[in-house]
Write a protein that holds these residues in place. Structure first.
Motif, PDB file in Angstrom:
ATOM      1  N   PRO A 426    -103.620  40.168  12.807  1.00 25.78           N
ATOM      2  CA  PRO A 426    -103.732  40.144  11.344  1.00 25.78           C
ATOM      3  C   PRO A 426    -102.496  40.760  10.688  1.00 25.78           C
ATOM      4  N   PRO A 427    -102.146  40.305   9.479  1.00 25.57           N
ATOM      5  CA  PRO A 427    -100.960  40.855   8.808  1.00 25.57           C
ATOM      6  C   PRO A 427    -100.992  42.374   8.663  1.00 25.57           C
ATOM      7  N   ASN A 432    -102.847  44.327  16.973  1.00 23.39           N
ATOM      8  CA  ASN A 432    -104.120  43.779  17.440  1.00 23.39           C
ATOM      9  C   ASN A 432    -103.944  42.319  17.845  1.00 23.39           C
ATOM     10  N   GLY A 433    -103.190  42.094  18.917  1.00 27.72           N
ATOM     11  CA  GLY A 433    -102.905  40.748  19.380  1.00 27.72           C
ATOM     12  C   GLY A 433    -103.822  40.308  20.502  1.00 27.72           C
ATOM     13  N   GLN A 434    -103.482  39.173  21.114  1.00 23.95           N
ATOM     14  CA  GLN A 434    -104.321  38.589  22.157  1.00 23.95           C
ATOM     15  C   GLN A 434    -104.284  39.368  23.462  1.00 23.95           C
ATOM     16  N   THR A 435    -103.125  39.930  23.780  1.00 23.19           N
ATOM     17  CA  THR A 435    -102.930  40.557  25.087  1.00 23.19           C
ATOM     18  C   THR A 435    -103.269  42.038  25.013  1.00 23.19           C
ATOM     19  N   ASP A 436    -104.127  42.483  25.912  1.00 28.27           N
ATOM     20  CA  ASP A 436    -104.543  43.883  25.933  1.00 28.27           C
ATOM     21  C   ASP A 436    -103.325  44.798  26.075  1.00 28.27           C
ATOM     22  N   SER A 589     -94.056  31.597  -0.170  1.00 26.63           N
ATOM     23  CA  SER A 589     -94.440  32.950  -0.570  1.00 26.63           C
ATOM     24  C   SER A 589     -94.230  33.912   0.592  1.00 26.63           C
ATOM     25  N   ILE A 590     -94.079  35.195   0.272  1.00 22.72           N
ATOM     26  CA  ILE A 590     -93.818  36.221   1.276  1.00 22.72           C
ATOM     27  C   ILE A 590     -95.126  36.635   1.939  1.00 22.72           C
ATOM     28  N   ASN A 591     -95.082  36.850   3.247  1.00 18.10           N
ATOM     29  CA  ASN A 591     -96.253  37.312   3.997  1.00 18.10           C
ATOM     30  C   ASN A 591     -96.869  38.530   3.300  1.00 18.10           C
ATOM     31  N   PRO A 592     -98.203  38.570   3.168  1.00 16.52           N
ATOM     32  CA  PRO A 592     -98.823  39.670   2.427  1.00 16.52           C
ATOM     33  C   PRO A 592     -98.778  41.018   3.137  1.00 16.52           C
ATOM     34  N   GLY A 593     -98.403  41.048   4.402  1.00 22.71           N
ATOM     35  CA  GLY A 593     -98.350  42.318   5.121  1.00 22.71           C
ATOM     36  C   GLY A 593     -97.354  43.284   4.495  1.00 22.71           C
ATOM     37  N   LYS A 594     -97.680  44.577   4.542  1.00 21.87           N
ATOM     38  CA  LYS A 594     -96.784  45.584   3.985  1.00 21.87           C
ATOM     39  C   LYS A 594     -95.498  45.712   4.794  1.00 21.87           C
TER      40      LYS A 594
END
Length: 732
Positions: A426-427, A432-436, A589-594
């Protein structure tokens, strides 16, 4: 920006300049210096201003030697020097500079000894010498490297005046000629992108990135801010327009001056695909912009820090593009000093601006820079001294810093950044990705244990070498028991987990390697050839495909243009590498992540695969004494040229396919005192089916090669399956 950014608690750098040509024989001479906050006292990240100290000071020494047998004359800074305020009202790394022409003092630095307003000068305060080590920097100084002219001057939808330099770069503006009434202000705000046609300042967070001139009525010539730098492509100008009668704003009025550490350029790559060439240029520009005294993550927002994970993954690519040996070796000195302050744990950022906080948790990938960066330097430049200098730092990280579980692998109670910025994260939660994360940490731990075992052998630490080799064998067994089935299935089953297992040699049998390669191909195809990796997987996913014979799938990933992919930012007009695969969304548009940067080199580490597999040259022995030449044609690329200025001289490999797509021509230059192991496309074999290494060893000189092959070494799939995917049906 002299003398550069170091860990000021432990070390101050000084720089030496030859000023012979500035001395005026038979005349009065003045030693003058201008001092600013710099990294020492500016705001740094979330820590605030003046975290190292509040007093700005200068240590200077002038040495004059004579041709006759006369002792040198040494003049030092002391309590007899004088100081005064100047026209800079403020100067910050993140915020920019405010320059008041009304505060200028003529004659203060021209050597005439005629200083205006002498009553405004005061005796300096002599401070105790710092307890930190004073050392001459090993890295090159920051210099003005090139200039870029404006490409477009236009109005935003809200009527703001904007300048587009056509290239996202790092540096500062130079105002060439401007005259305004006394008290008039002109400001320049910098940003990397536009947001709905306006200057995109949200990704800058708290950084103001604005330079301001307060005029005195006199003309200003060739002015630039002195103690700041910006990451920008666009500049918003307030207080100066093209319509001004006396000094209209024109393209010739402003110049963007590119700044970075003055490293020697050593590597070049180009091929028949212009989008791929632009991708390579983007990685090059991102490296230039983030090698300003230290290797930073980004150059524009309120950060610009030496994140260890970023340079760890990009270091092999950086070492090819530029001679980084001096700069990175100097930065590693600070890493070891900071690491010794926390029980062997390297900080995630060096210099560590968070030193006032509690002890930091150890982090794989980032902490592993203590081993993998000096190892990459040794491989590229062949200098054993960097291994010797950093050896205790490496041991300290592996023996003390890593938080181990009962099996010797990483403790599972510790959160790991893992495959940071996996596009599925998530942005607002990029870890918090797919790979542990613990899987990634364990894979790195096994790998770096193997590497330090090799380093101990090179340095003749036989007991250490034996111990680390035994640890490696044991940890590899533990890793396999924990994550790998006998058939070769990997528990996490992601592009990153499979690539790590393959490239880090964590699998045992040919059957396991074959299964992991095929499983990786399946993951790549089901992702529609889009990238599903972050910091840990991106540098190696194409290498993992190539080493298992799936070269064309690597090419197909490279040439994908839909997000997330390497070429998506290129198709969106990006001129540097982005921090996120979708830093800019498809609607502009710019990604909403900070945390959104448009100048981050980490994901540009794919250029290492371009150099080694498309261009075709890679290291076999440290320092390029022996190197491998094995270009693997593929995709829609029909020619490529790669050049590298090695410690032995220029290596150049140029190849092209004939119009029939089956004939191959290659020209190779091997420098003196080195040799190359050459493998032509018709000799390429699946190494899982042969114990013999194909190829022939050649000595220095110019060589021509040609061959014809029935088909390129791609998997048994029709080309259109790879390079022209069928259109979707029924929305699936």
């Amino acid at each position: 920006m002299a003398p550069g950014f170091t860990t000021y608690r432990f070390r101050f750098s000084y720089q030496i300049f030859d000023v012979t040509d500035l001395i005026r024989a038979g005349q009065q001479n003045t030693i003058a210096a201008e001092v600013g906050e710099g990294w020492y006292a500016s705001s740094l990240w979330r820590e605030g201003r003046q975290i190292y100290g509040k007093d700005l000071g200068l240590i200077a020494q002038l040495e004059i030697s004579f041709e006759e047998d006369i002792p040198p004359l040494i003049i030092t800074s002391d309590a007899n020097w004088e100081w005064s305020v100047g026209p800079m009202l403020s100067s910050e790394i993140y915020d920019g500079e405010v320059y008041d022409m009304n505060q200028e003092r003529s004659g203060w630095n021209n050597g005439s000894n005629q200083i205006s307003e002498p009553n405004e000068w005061s005796k300096v305060t002599a401070l105790p010498l710092p307890t930190a080590l004073l050392s001459s920097t090993k890295g090159p100084p920051i210099r003005q490297i090139q200039e870029v002219s404006p490409q477009k001057i236009f109005r935003s939808p809200n009527g703001k005046l904007l300048i587009d330099f056509g290239q996202n770069l790092v540096g500062k503006l130079r105002v060439n000629s401007l005259q305004k009434p006394s008290g008039h202000q002109v400001s320049f705000q910098h940003a990397e992108v536009l947001d709905k046609g306006e200057l995109g300042t949200r990704p800058l967070r708290a950084a103001k990135c604005t330079d301001t001139i307060i005029f005195s009525g006199q003309k200003i010539q060739n002015w630039s801010p002195t103690f700041t730098f910006h990451g920008f492509r666009y500049v918003q100008v307030d207080g100066w327009t093209p319509e001004d009668e006396e000094s209209p704003l024109e393209a010739s009025s402003l110049t963007a001056v590119v700044l970075h550490s003055d490293m020697k350029r050593t590597g070049w790559f180009e091929c028949s695909d212009n989008l791929v060439n632009r991708l390579h240029e983007n990685a090059l520009w991102s490296m230039k912009g983030n090698f300003v005294s230290i290797p930073t993550d980004c150059p524009q927002r309120d950060e610009r820090l030496g994140w260890t994970g970023d340079i760890q993954v990009f270091c092999p690519s950086a070492n090819f593009l530029y001679d980084t040996n001096g700069m990175l070796a100097d930065w590693l000195v600070d890493l070891a000093l900071e690491q010794s302050d926390d029980h062997g744990v390297p900080p995630m950022i060096v210099p560590n601006v968070q030193f006032k906080k509690v002890a930091r948790p150890p982090q794989a990938v980032w902490g592993d820079a203590s081993i993998l960066v000096p190892w990459a330097l040794y491989r590229s430049f062949g200098d054993r001294q960097v291994l010797e200098r950093q050896y205790q730092s490496m041991k300290s990280w592996l023996d003390q810093g890593c938080a181990r579980g009962p099996d010797g692998l990483w403790s599972e109670s510790l959160w790991q950044h893992g495959d940071w910025l996996d596009p599925s994260a998530p942005p607002d939660d990029p870890g918090n990705g797919q790979t542990d994360g613990v899987f990634v940490a364990d894979a790195y731990l096994v790998y770096v244990t193997h590497i330090i075992g090799q380093i101990a052998t090179i340095l003749h630490h036989s007991e250490d070498a034996k111990s680390y080799q035994q640890d490696f064998a044991r940890l590899k067994r533990m890793f396999q028991e924990k994550y790998v089935t006998p058939k070769g299935r990997i528990i996490c089953d992601t592009q990153t987990s499979l690539a790590l297992a393959l490239v880090f040699s964590l699998l045992e049998t040919k059957e396991q390697i074959k299964e992991a390669g095929e499983r990786l191909v399946r993951k790549v195809r089901f992702a529609k050839f889009r990238v599903s990796t972050g910091f840990a997987g991106t540098p190696i996913v194409t290498h993992a495909l190539s080493m298992t014979g799936w070269h064309q799938h690597a090419y197909r990933m490279l040439l994908e243009t839909k997000c997330p992919s390497w070429l998506y930012p290129v198709t969106m007009g990006g001129t540097t590498m982005w921090e996120r695969w979708d830093s800019m969304l498809s609607d502009g548009s710019i990604n909403p992540g900070k945390m959104t940067s448009f100048n981050h080199y980490a994901l540009g580490s794919v250029v290492n695969w371009l150099h080694e597999k498309v261009g075709g040259i890679s290291i076999l022995e440290p320092g390029w004494r022996i190197f491998k030449v094995q270009p693997i044609p593929g995709g829609t690329i029909t020619s490529a040229n790669v050049r590298y200025e090695s410690p032995y001289g220029l290596i150049e490999c140029s190849w092209a396919l004939g119009s029939d797509g089956k004939s191959f021509q290659m020209t190779l230059n091997i420098p003196p005192n080195s040799s190359a192991w050459v493998v032509l496309p018709d000799q390429e074999q699946d190494q899982s089916q042969s114990e013999d290494e194909p190829g022939t060893l050649y000595g220095s000189g110019q060589h021509q090669f040609s061959c014809t092959f029935a088909s390129l070494p791609w998997p048994p799939l029709p080309l259109e399956t790879l390079f022209k995917p069928p259109a979707s049906k029924n929305g699936t």
